[in-house]
Design a protein around this motif. Structure first.
Motif, PDB file in Angstrom:
ATOM      1  N   HIS A  75      -5.378  -0.555  -6.990  1.00  0.00           N
ATOM      2  CA  HIS A  75      -4.558  -1.389  -6.117  1.00  0.00           C
ATOM      3  C   HIS A  75      -4.557  -0.833  -4.695  1.00  0.00           C
ATOM      4  O   HIS A  75      -4.730  -1.586  -3.731  1.00  0.00           O
ATOM      5  CB  HIS A  75      -3.116  -1.454  -6.621  1.00  0.00           C
ATOM      6  N   ALA A  76      -4.346   0.463  -4.566  1.00  0.00           N
ATOM      7  CA  ALA A  76      -4.289   1.085  -3.239  1.00  0.00           C
ATOM      8  C   ALA A  76      -5.620   0.931  -2.510  1.00  0.00           C
ATOM      9  O   ALA A  76      -5.644   0.635  -1.306  1.00  0.00           O
ATOM     10  CB  ALA A  76      -3.916   2.558  -3.354  1.00  0.00           C
ATOM     11  N   GLU A 112       2.177   1.676  -3.477  1.00  0.00           N
ATOM     12  CA  GLU A 112       1.137   2.161  -4.389  1.00  0.00           C
ATOM     13  C   GLU A 112       0.895   3.656  -4.178  1.00  0.00           C
ATOM     14  O   GLU A 112       0.726   4.403  -5.141  1.00  0.00           O
ATOM     15  CB  GLU A 112      -0.170   1.377  -4.205  1.00  0.00           C
ATOM     16  N   ARG A 113       0.884   4.086  -2.921  1.00  0.00           N
ATOM     17  CA  ARG A 113       0.676   5.506  -2.631  1.00  0.00           C
ATOM     18  C   ARG A 113       1.831   6.352  -3.177  1.00  0.00           C
ATOM     19  O   ARG A 113       1.620   7.444  -3.691  1.00  0.00           O
ATOM     20  CB  ARG A 113       0.480   5.717  -1.135  1.00  0.00           C
ATOM     21  N   GLU A 136      -3.164   1.938 -10.376  1.00  0.00           N
ATOM     22  CA  GLU A 136      -2.474   2.060  -9.087  1.00  0.00           C
ATOM     23  C   GLU A 136      -3.457   2.478  -7.991  1.00  0.00           C
ATOM     24  O   GLU A 136      -3.385   2.002  -6.858  1.00  0.00           O
ATOM     25  CB  GLU A 136      -1.319   3.063  -9.172  1.00  0.00           C
ATOM     26  N   GLU A 137      -4.399   3.358  -8.342  1.00  0.00           N
ATOM     27  CA  GLU A 137      -5.412   3.769  -7.371  1.00  0.00           C
ATOM     28  C   GLU A 137      -6.318   2.593  -6.995  1.00  0.00           C
ATOM     29  O   GLU A 137      -6.693   2.444  -5.825  1.00  0.00           O
ATOM     30  CB  GLU A 137      -6.229   4.939  -7.914  1.00  0.00           C
ATOM     31  N   SER A 158      -5.980  -1.150   0.919  1.00  0.00           N
ATOM     32  CA  SER A 158      -6.532  -0.433   2.066  1.00  0.00           C
ATOM     33  C   SER A 158      -7.720  -1.197   2.659  1.00  0.00           C
ATOM     34  O   SER A 158      -7.841  -1.310   3.880  1.00  0.00           O
ATOM     35  CB  SER A 158      -6.943   0.978   1.644  1.00  0.00           C
ATOM     36  N   LEU A 196       0.828  -1.199   0.000  1.00  0.00           N
ATOM     37  CA  LEU A 196       0.000   0.000   0.000  1.00  0.00           C
ATOM     38  C   LEU A 196       0.869   1.258   0.000  1.00  0.00           C
ATOM     39  O   LEU A 196       0.603   2.206  -0.744  1.00  0.00           O
ATOM     40  CB  LEU A 196      -0.958   0.001   1.197  1.00  0.00           C
TER      41      LEU A 196
END
Length: 178
Positions: free
Chosen positions: A167-168, A132-133, A164-165, A172, A129
């Motif tokens: 994935h995050a 990814e951020r 990517e968003e 989360s 995470l």
């Protein structure tokens, strides 16, 4: 610009310029980006994606615990998607006349994300995470830098950013459950 102004295009001039610099491939005289900077940024993004592939692959194989099976499977999916990003980025670097840097030596120094070794599932999720951020903010900054100077690269990065968003968001959610 006046909304009622008539649009005109000098096709003969476009043809002349295309023939004049035929060996420049996709990079025409109307390209407004700083190609060296864009290639450098893309090689950093390439390194970031490759580091993420390696981290996700490791976590896929070593994840253990009661919830590990579906999460480990998703780590493999994320690794594959990160590799697809790396491939797109490498292709764009070549289109811009550069060379994609796949050299493992120095990859971590070129990467925006870290490669942190952890052995607990929650820590794996957390480290992915964080990565990814980092990727999200890095891509947003690159997209802002490119603006209208290189719409092709910008659109590619926007597509990667969307994944990517996702994935995050998924990572989360996993942290919230556990």
């Amino acid at each position: 610009m006046n909304a009622n102004a008539e649009f005109t295009m000098d096709v003969e001039e476009i043809r002349r310029r295309a023939r004049q610099s035929v060996f420049d491939g996709a990079q025409t005289s109307t390209y407004e980006g700083d190609v060296e900077t864009v290639i450098k940024l893309l090689n950093e993004a390439l390194a970031t994606e490759l580091v993420c592939v390696l981290r996700y692959k490791l976590h896929h194989f070593v994840a253990t615990g009661i919830l590990s099976e579906p999460i480990a499977a998703e780590f493999a999916v994320h690794a594959d998607e990160e590799m697809q990003h790396a491939n797109k980025i490498a292709q764009r670097i070549v289109q811009l006349g550069g060379a994609p840097d796949f050299n493992p030596e120095g990859m971590l120094s070129r990467s925006h994300s870290d490669y942190v070794a952890v052995d607990k599932l929650d820590d794996m999720i957390r480290e992915n995470l964080v990565a990814e951020r980092i990727a999200i903010d890095s891509y947003r900054e690159m997209i802002r830098y490119l603006g209208d100077k290189d719409p092709t690269t910008r659109r590619m990065l926007e597509e990667i950013l969307a994944v990517e968003e996702e994935h995050a968001d998924e990572l989360s959610d996993w942290l919230d459950r556990g």
